[in-house]
Design a protein around this motif. Structure first.
Motif, PDB file in Angstrom:
ATOM      1  N   ALA A  42      24.337 -61.290 -15.040  1.00 55.99           N
ATOM      2  CA  ALA A  42      23.130 -60.519 -14.717  1.00 55.99           C
ATOM      3  C   ALA A  42      22.525 -60.097 -16.131  1.00 55.99           C
ATOM      4  CB  ALA A  42      23.549 -59.206 -13.838  1.00 55.99           C
ATOM      5  N   HIS A  43      23.361 -60.165 -17.294  1.00 58.76           N
ATOM      6  CA  HIS A  43      22.857 -59.963 -18.585  1.00 58.76           C
ATOM      7  C   HIS A  43      22.729 -60.863 -19.895  1.00 58.76           C
ATOM      8  CE1 HIS A  43      23.615 -55.612 -17.034  1.00 58.76           C
ATOM      9  NE2 HIS A  43      24.871 -56.193 -16.614  1.00 58.76           N
ATOM     10  N   ARG A  44      22.904 -62.259 -19.154  1.00 60.42           N
ATOM     11  CA  ARG A  44      22.664 -63.023 -19.904  1.00 60.42           C
ATOM     12  C   ARG A  44      21.210 -63.617 -20.459  1.00 60.42           C
ATOM     13  NH1 ARG A  44      27.032 -67.191 -16.869  1.00 60.42           N
ATOM     14  NH2 ARG A  44      28.803 -65.816 -17.590  1.00 60.42           N
ATOM     15  N   ARG A  45      21.224 -64.296 -21.542  1.00 62.35           N
ATOM     16  CA  ARG A  45      19.729 -64.505 -21.907  1.00 62.35           C
ATOM     17  C   ARG A  45      18.841 -63.388 -22.357  1.00 62.35           C
ATOM     18  NH1 ARG A  45      19.500 -70.344 -21.873  1.00 62.35           N
ATOM     19  NH2 ARG A  45      20.591 -70.890 -20.018  1.00 62.35           N
ATOM     20  N   GLN A  46      19.613 -62.281 -22.682  1.00 60.08           N
ATOM     21  CA  GLN A  46      18.988 -61.100 -23.244  1.00 60.08           C
ATOM     22  C   GLN A  46      19.218 -60.865 -24.884  1.00 60.08           C
ATOM     23  OE1 GLN A  46      18.899 -57.819 -20.350  1.00 60.08           O
ATOM     24  NE2 GLN A  46      19.669 -59.237 -18.913  1.00 60.08           N
ATOM     25  N   GLY A  47      19.827 -61.687 -25.400  1.00 56.78           N
ATOM     26  CA  GLY A  47      20.127 -61.563 -26.830  1.00 56.78           C
ATOM     27  C   GLY A  47      21.465 -60.851 -27.119  1.00 56.78           C
ATOM     28  N   TYR A  48      22.196 -60.594 -26.000  1.00 58.09           N
ATOM     29  CA  TYR A  48      23.476 -59.494 -26.269  1.00 58.09           C
ATOM     30  C   TYR A  48      24.515 -60.388 -26.955  1.00 58.09           C
ATOM     31  CZ  TYR A  48      21.304 -56.244 -22.870  1.00 58.09           C
ATOM     32  OH  TYR A  48      20.463 -55.458 -22.350  1.00 58.09           O
ATOM     33  N   ALA A  49      24.725 -61.815 -26.764  1.00 61.45           N
ATOM     34  CA  ALA A  49      25.909 -62.462 -27.508  1.00 61.45           C
ATOM     35  C   ALA A  49      25.494 -62.558 -28.992  1.00 61.45           C
ATOM     36  CB  ALA A  49      25.892 -63.659 -26.675  1.00 61.45           C
ATOM     37  N   ALA A  50      23.917 -62.695 -29.142  1.00 57.39           N
ATOM     38  CA  ALA A  50      23.662 -62.839 -30.685  1.00 57.39           C
ATOM     39  C   ALA A  50      24.050 -61.515 -31.455  1.00 57.39           C
ATOM     40  CB  ALA A  50      22.186 -63.265 -30.861  1.00 57.39           C
ATOM     41  N   GLU A  51      23.566 -60.336 -30.725  1.00 61.38           N
ATOM     42  CA  GLU A  51      23.649 -59.197 -31.307  1.00 61.38           C
ATOM     43  C   GLU A  51      25.334 -58.873 -31.652  1.00 61.38           C
ATOM     44  OE1 GLU A  51      22.649 -54.584 -30.100  1.00 61.38           O
ATOM     45  OE2 GLU A  51      21.120 -56.260 -29.229  1.00 61.38           O
ATOM     46  N   ALA A  52      26.158 -59.254 -30.407  1.00 57.67           N
ATOM     47  CA  ALA A  52      27.423 -58.948 -30.672  1.00 57.67           C
ATOM     48  C   ALA A  52      28.143 -59.867 -31.895  1.00 57.67           C
ATOM     49  CB  ALA A  52      28.194 -59.250 -29.481  1.00 57.67           C
ATOM     50  N   GLY A  53      27.661 -61.191 -31.824  1.00 57.77           N
ATOM     51  CA  GLY A  53      28.167 -61.975 -32.780  1.00 57.77           C
ATOM     52  C   GLY A  53      27.859 -61.490 -34.231  1.00 57.77           C
ATOM     53  N   ALA A  54      26.616 -61.065 -34.458  1.00 58.19           N
ATOM     54  CA  ALA A  54      26.074 -61.085 -35.801  1.00 58.19           C
ATOM     55  C   ALA A  54      26.890 -59.533 -36.315  1.00 58.19           C
ATOM     56  CB  ALA A  54      24.807 -60.721 -35.774  1.00 58.19           C
ATOM     57  N   ALA A  55      27.460 -58.653 -35.194  1.00 53.91           N
ATOM     58  CA  ALA A  55      27.963 -57.591 -35.598  1.00 53.91           C
ATOM     59  C   ALA A  55      29.466 -57.810 -35.831  1.00 53.91           C
ATOM     60  CB  ALA A  55      27.830 -56.424 -34.253  1.00 53.91           C
ATOM     61  N   LEU A  56      30.182 -58.749 -34.993  1.00 55.09           N
ATOM     62  CA  LEU A  56      31.321 -59.051 -35.175  1.00 55.09           C
ATOM     63  C   LEU A  56      31.576 -59.940 -36.666  1.00 55.09           C
ATOM     64  CD1 LEU A  56      32.576 -60.395 -31.818  1.00 55.09           C
ATOM     65  CD2 LEU A  56      33.341 -58.521 -33.002  1.00 55.09           C
ATOM     66  N   ILE A  57      30.414 -60.567 -37.015  1.00 56.21           N
ATOM     67  CA  ILE A  57      30.709 -61.240 -38.361  1.00 56.21           C
ATOM     68  C   ILE A  57      30.505 -60.327 -39.413  1.00 56.21           C
ATOM     69  CG2 ILE A  57      29.322 -62.821 -39.959  1.00 56.21           C
ATOM     70  CD1 ILE A  57      28.562 -64.590 -37.377  1.00 56.21           C
ATOM     71  N   ALA A  58      29.694 -59.334 -39.273  1.00 52.50           N
ATOM     72  CA  ALA A  58      29.470 -58.152 -40.432  1.00 52.50           C
ATOM     73  C   ALA A  58      30.788 -57.550 -40.517  1.00 52.50           C
ATOM     74  CB  ALA A  58      28.308 -57.391 -40.118  1.00 52.50           C
ATOM     75  N   GLU A  60      29.205 -50.613 -33.567  1.00 47.82           N
ATOM     76  CA  GLU A  60      27.902 -50.062 -33.081  1.00 47.82           C
ATOM     77  C   GLU A  60      26.773 -50.999 -33.407  1.00 47.82           C
ATOM     78  OE1 GLU A  60      27.374 -47.255 -31.071  1.00 47.82           O
ATOM     79  OE2 GLU A  60      29.491 -46.534 -31.373  1.00 47.82           O
ATOM     80  N   THR A  61      25.814 -51.552 -32.449  1.00 52.30           N
ATOM     81  CA  THR A  61      24.687 -52.243 -32.740  1.00 52.30           C
ATOM     82  C   THR A  61      23.460 -51.322 -32.032  1.00 52.30           C
ATOM     83  OG1 THR A  61      24.404 -53.496 -30.818  1.00 52.30           O
ATOM     84  CG2 THR A  61      26.025 -54.490 -32.578  1.00 52.30           C
ATOM     85  N   ALA A  62      22.369 -51.969 -32.277  1.00 49.57           N
ATOM     86  CA  ALA A  62      21.040 -51.290 -31.625  1.00 49.57           C
ATOM     87  C   ALA A  62      21.318 -50.958 -29.992  1.00 49.57           C
ATOM     88  CB  ALA A  62      19.867 -52.197 -31.782  1.00 49.57           C
ATOM     89  N   ARG A  63      21.751 -51.796 -29.489  1.00 50.66           N
ATOM     90  CA  ARG A  63      21.946 -51.804 -27.959  1.00 50.66           C
ATOM     91  C   ARG A  63      23.428 -51.712 -27.440  1.00 50.66           C
ATOM     92  NH1 ARG A  63      18.620 -56.689 -25.779  1.00 50.66           N
ATOM     93  NH2 ARG A  63      19.878 -57.705 -27.171  1.00 50.66           N
ATOM     94  N   LEU A  64      24.382 -51.924 -28.243  1.00 55.73           N
ATOM     95  CA  LEU A  64      25.658 -52.230 -27.624  1.00 55.73           C
ATOM     96  C   LEU A  64      26.746 -51.421 -28.699  1.00 55.73           C
ATOM     97  CD1 LEU A  64      25.645 -56.043 -27.923  1.00 55.73           C
ATOM     98  CD2 LEU A  64      25.447 -54.694 -25.860  1.00 55.73           C
ATOM     99  N   ARG A  65      27.809 -51.106 -27.958  1.00 54.18           N
ATOM    100  CA  ARG A  65      29.082 -50.547 -28.340  1.00 54.18           C
ATOM    101  C   ARG A  65      30.258 -51.614 -28.256  1.00 54.18           C
ATOM    102  NH1 ARG A  65      31.394 -45.926 -26.773  1.00 54.18           N
ATOM    103  NH2 ARG A  65      32.110 -45.333 -29.157  1.00 54.18           N
TER     104      ARG A  65
END
Length: 178
Positions: free
Chosen positions: A111-127, A6-11
């Protein structure tokens, strides 16, 4: 099914065997029911990956948390891409760059690019990976993908070399320690 990350905006929801089979069969309703989210037609562009991951799961079911996850936008209950590892730590091709590392990747639909989702998912995967014993991470990025190279650097990766992927051609290898 394994617990989502889980992240702020994603599962980030594991794509288990049943979900992978549904996606391979283009049964988006069944896949959506398993993932708890609407599955867009764009998921079909990833069918070759789903075949590979299903084979990995059939050979080693315990690797499920170390494989691809649906990137679900929590508020909309919509799959907006995928993110995950290519397998558990210690992939064979990684030995030359980062022994014992785990490789991960992501795809965010247009349609969902350039909104920070990849960075959010990447940080969550690393953690998540660090919490489960991984201490090195690898990204393999095509030389024409400047956006992903910038993201890799923001996530603390450094370019460590290059290799030629059998299907995608030349890719730059980025490594992050810890």
């Amino acid at each position: 099914m394994r617990d989502p990350i889980e992240t702020a905006r994603l599962r980030l929801v594991c794509l288990g065997p049943a979900a992978l089979r549904a996606l391979i069969e283009r049964d988006h309703a069944a896949a959506g029911a398993l993932l708890g989210a609407r599955v867009p037609e764009e998921m079909q562009t990833l069918a070759p990956v789903f075949h590979v991951r299903l084979g990995q799961l059939q050979a080693a079911p315990a690797h499920e948390p170390w494989l691809t996850r649906a990137m679900v936008l929590s508020a909309a209950r919509l799959v907006i891409g995928v993110a995950g590892f290519h397998g558990p730590p210690g992939g064979e091709w990684l030995e030359a760059y980062a022994p014992g590392a785990v490789e991960f990747g992501y795809t965010v639909f247009e349609a969902h690019r350039r909104q920070g989702y990849a960075a959010e998912a990447g940080a969550a995967l690393i953690a998540w990976g660090r919490a489960h014993g991984a201490d090195r991470f690898v990204l393999s990025i095509g030389p024409d993908n400047a956006v992903s190279m910038r993201l890799a650097e923001r996530l603390g990766f450094e370019r460590a070399g290059q290799w030629v992927h059998e299907a995608r051609g030349l890719e730059f290898v980025y490594v992050r320690e810890g």
